[in-house]
Motif scaffolding. Structure first.
Motif, PDB file in Angstrom:
ATOM      1  N   THR A   1       0.838  -1.205   0.000  1.00 39.52           N
ATOM      2  CA  THR A   1       0.000   0.000   0.000  1.00 39.52           C
ATOM      3  C   THR A   1       0.870   1.250   0.000  1.00 39.52           C
ATOM      4  O   THR A   1       0.643   2.181  -0.773  1.00 39.52           O
ATOM      5  N   GLU A   2       1.890   1.274   0.848  1.00 37.68           N
ATOM      6  CA  GLU A   2       2.812   2.411   0.880  1.00 37.68           C
ATOM      7  C   GLU A   2       3.577   2.516  -0.446  1.00 37.68           C
ATOM      8  O   GLU A   2       3.793   3.606  -0.963  1.00 37.68           O
TER       9      GLU A   2
ATOM     10  N   LYS B   1       1.441   4.119  -3.080  1.00 32.98           N
ATOM     11  CA  LYS B   1       1.367   5.572  -2.912  1.00 32.98           C
ATOM     12  C   LYS B   1       2.612   6.252  -3.486  1.00 32.98           C
ATOM     13  O   LYS B   1       2.519   7.290  -4.135  1.00 32.98           O
TER      14      LYS B   1
ATOM     15  N   LYS C   1       2.936   8.880  -6.608  1.00 33.60           N
ATOM     16  CA  LYS C   1       3.701  10.123  -6.442  1.00 33.60           C
ATOM     17  C   LYS C   1       4.691  10.318  -7.587  1.00 33.60           C
ATOM     18  O   LYS C   1       4.878  11.424  -8.086  1.00 33.60           O
TER      19      LYS C   1
ATOM     20  N   SER D   1      -6.295   4.566  -0.083  1.00 33.29           N
ATOM     21  CA  SER D   1      -5.039   5.313   0.022  1.00 33.29           C
ATOM     22  C   SER D   1      -4.516   5.727  -1.346  1.00 33.29           C
ATOM     23  O   SER D   1      -3.987   6.820  -1.507  1.00 33.29           O
ATOM     24  N   ILE D   2      -4.686   4.879  -2.334  1.00 33.70           N
ATOM     25  CA  ILE D   2      -4.227   5.259  -3.676  1.00 33.70           C
ATOM     26  C   ILE D   2      -5.129   6.353  -4.246  1.00 33.70           C
ATOM     27  O   ILE D   2      -4.654   7.283  -4.897  1.00 33.70           O
TER      28      ILE D   2
ATOM     29  N   GLN E   1      -4.022   9.543  -2.761  1.00 36.10           N
ATOM     30  CA  GLN E   1      -2.772  10.020  -3.356  1.00 36.10           C
ATOM     31  C   GLN E   1      -3.043  10.734  -4.687  1.00 36.10           C
ATOM     32  O   GLN E   1      -2.469  11.781  -4.969  1.00 36.10           O
TER      33      GLN E   1
END
Length: 131
Positions: free
Chosen positions: A67-68, A71, A75, A106-107, A110
């Motif tokens: 998940t991180e 993101k 970016k 979360s995406i 972002q």
């Protein structure tokens, strides 16, 4: 001490400490994540992505790392790779629906933060399908 350096904004010193720690324990996914975050703070796209990928390789069952990673990919405008990273979380049988929704949201967030509203709305449709 790497964490202290990173918290103080001394990312190069943090990277040096994290790399020393990795010489002792090469299989620590958290160290690779810390390195990725420090490289990201310095704007090093290639090193950031490389270290997230290594963390995923070491700890493939950790649902938070992809998940991180997704993101970060958003970016750095690697949209297809980001969508694939989230799809890997969503398609996993070991990840709860709650965590799948969090990964998708979360995406979307972002994309929203980048003012890419077209892509920001797409993950919401996936959430509806899960629920």
């Amino acid at each position: 001490e790497g964490k202290k350096f990173a918290e103080a904004g001394s990312y190069r010193k943090a990277i040096n400490d994290y790399e020393k720690a990795l010489r002792i324990n090469k299989n620590d996914a958290e160290l690779y994540i810390a390195l990725a975050k420090s490289y990201d703070a310095l704007g090093s796209k290639t090193k950031t992505i490389e270290h997230y990928e290594k963390a995923i390789e070491i700890d493939p069952d950790n649902k938070e790392i992809p998940t991180e990673y997704a993101k970060i990919l958003v970016k750095y405008n690697k949209d297809e790779d980001a969508k694939q990273a989230v799809e890997n979380v969503v398609s996993s049988e070991t990840v709860s629906n709650e965590d799948k929704v969090a990964a998708i949201a979360s995406i979307g967030e972002q994309y929203y933060n980048k003012k890419d509203y077209k892509n920001a709305g797409q993950p919401r449709r996936s959430i509806i399908q899960i629920n």
